[in-house]
Design a protein around this motif. Sequence first.
Motif, PDB file in Angstrom:
ATOM      1  N   ALA A  92       1.122  -1.225   0.003  1.00  0.00           N
ATOM      2  CA  ALA A  92       0.408  -0.512  -0.563  1.00  0.00           C
ATOM      3  C   ALA A  92       0.645   1.349  -0.210  1.00  0.00           C
ATOM      4  O   ALA A  92       1.074   2.168  -0.984  1.00  0.00           O
ATOM      5  N   HIS A  93       1.933   1.513   0.419  1.00  0.00           N
ATOM      6  CA  HIS A  93       2.507   2.451   0.600  1.00  0.00           C
ATOM      7  C   HIS A  93       3.480   2.798  -0.788  1.00  0.00           C
ATOM      8  O   HIS A  93       3.673   3.789  -1.037  1.00  0.00           O
ATOM      9  N   GLU A  94       3.424   1.575  -1.505  1.00  0.00           N
ATOM     10  CA  GLU A  94       4.537   2.044  -2.420  1.00  0.00           C
ATOM     11  C   GLU A  94       3.496   1.895  -3.530  1.00  0.00           C
ATOM     12  O   GLU A  94       3.979   3.065  -4.741  1.00  0.00           O
ATOM     13  N   ARG A  95       2.378   1.842  -3.681  1.00  0.00           N
ATOM     14  CA  ARG A  95       0.941   2.472  -4.145  1.00  0.00           C
ATOM     15  C   ARG A  95       0.957   4.075  -4.186  1.00  0.00           C
ATOM     16  O   ARG A  95       0.872   4.661  -4.958  1.00  0.00           O
ATOM     17  N   CYS A  96       1.034   4.207  -2.964  1.00  0.00           N
ATOM     18  CA  CYS A  96       0.934   5.660  -1.904  1.00  0.00           C
ATOM     19  C   CYS A  96       2.294   6.403  -3.262  1.00  0.00           C
ATOM     20  O   CYS A  96       2.027   7.978  -3.910  1.00  0.00           O
ATOM     21  N   LEU A  97       3.305   6.053  -2.943  1.00  0.00           N
ATOM     22  CA  LEU A  97       4.213   6.516  -4.024  1.00  0.00           C
ATOM     23  C   LEU A  97       4.122   6.800  -5.712  1.00  0.00           C
ATOM     24  O   LEU A  97       5.074   7.084  -6.399  1.00  0.00           O
ATOM     25  N   ARG A  98       3.546   5.657  -6.074  1.00  0.00           N
ATOM     26  CA  ARG A  98       3.319   5.770  -7.604  1.00  0.00           C
ATOM     27  C   ARG A  98       2.707   6.770  -8.016  1.00  0.00           C
ATOM     28  O   ARG A  98       1.629   7.325  -7.695  1.00  0.00           O
ATOM     29  N   VAL A  99       2.767   7.311  -9.348  1.00  0.00           N
ATOM     30  CA  VAL A  99       2.533   8.736 -10.124  1.00  0.00           C
ATOM     31  C   VAL A  99       2.592   7.952 -11.498  1.00  0.00           C
ATOM     32  O   VAL A  99       3.174   7.343 -12.448  1.00  0.00           O
ATOM     33  N   THR A 100       1.329   8.325 -12.036  1.00  0.00           N
ATOM     34  CA  THR A 100       0.799   7.988 -12.573  1.00  0.00           C
ATOM     35  C   THR A 100       0.256   8.747 -13.903  1.00  0.00           C
ATOM     36  O   THR A 100      -0.607   8.875 -15.158  1.00  0.00           O
ATOM     37  N   ILE A 101       0.064   9.803 -13.520  1.00  0.00           N
ATOM     38  CA  ILE A 101      -0.291  11.231 -14.946  1.00  0.00           C
ATOM     39  C   ILE A 101       0.504  11.137 -15.673  1.00  0.00           C
ATOM     40  O   ILE A 101       1.706  11.178 -16.911  1.00  0.00           O
ATOM     41  N   SER A 102      -0.799  11.056 -17.060  1.00  0.00           N
ATOM     42  CA  SER A 102       0.097  10.636 -18.531  1.00  0.00           C
ATOM     43  C   SER A 102      -1.679  11.395 -19.898  1.00  0.00           C
ATOM     44  O   SER A 102      -1.802  11.788 -19.032  1.00  0.00           O
TER      45      SER A 102
END
Length: 307
Positions: A92-102
């Motif tokens: 869950a922590h790693e999902r918080c750090l993901r950036v999916t802007i495109s």
Amino acid sequence: MNIVFLRNAPTWMAMIGRMNPSCDTTDKPVSVMFGDTEFRRLLEHRNRPWAGYRKVRKGVIRRLRRHMQELGCSTVEQYLVQLARQPETKAAHERCLRVTISRFFRDRHLWQALRERSLPDLVERFPPPVRIWSAGCANGEEPYSLAMLWNELRYPQTLDLLATDAGKACLERARTGAYSRSSLKEVTDEMRERYFDSAKGGRRFFIRHHRIPPIRWRQHDLLDPLPDDGPFHMILLRNNLLTYYQGPDLQVAFARVVAALSPGGWLATGAHERLPRSGVNLIVDKDCPCVYRLGAIDPRIDSGASG
């Protein structure tokens, strides 16, 4: 993905000894102290670059605050200890750090370079199928853009297009192919009419899958061993690994990615990304500084290379 949080064990254990590591596990709301300063400390601990996250940090900080509240942690020190003690919280922590802007056709000069030089070169020199990997594809705008461009160029060769991302939810959205109007701001009116169906008064758009080559979607983290589908004739490594990682993680993952590229194949990066230093002979395109060719020097490209 296997995440190692205790990179500097002596220093980190000394820090734990000076703090109160306990999170509040009661049902009462927790007041979370987590702003830019605390975020930078977390990034330093995770060996992630502040420069990569700086412009997109607000959304990431909001997600991390929510996760801290869910765990009952009011400080970043408590949060890091909780992550180390409870491995099940790391995903869950790693999902918080993901950036999916495109968005579709992000960086138009890149897509012009692919249309005019890179893709014609692949078709001319490599036997079919032409294998392309969109690595870290987020919600799918990039591989769909490539599939549309391939269809526009009307090549007779078969395209084998693999799109991967670490996020399961991202891949589910990508497979569906539903997007808001803002994702299409770089798409021409003609291409929008050809490749999308509109709904909700033109506020939502859906990919016409039958109009484009098929895409193989797969969950994969770029820090893990690579998918066994290579070598690839082109790899799109854009606005992900090179932006949000640094140090050994970046070096190891980038070396793996480049090792999956065929000699003479092409690598595309984000417009503002820089390659890490390496011993790889990546030759930059003379007109588009985010497109590289591996190995053989071509008269159309300059001799500037990474590392």
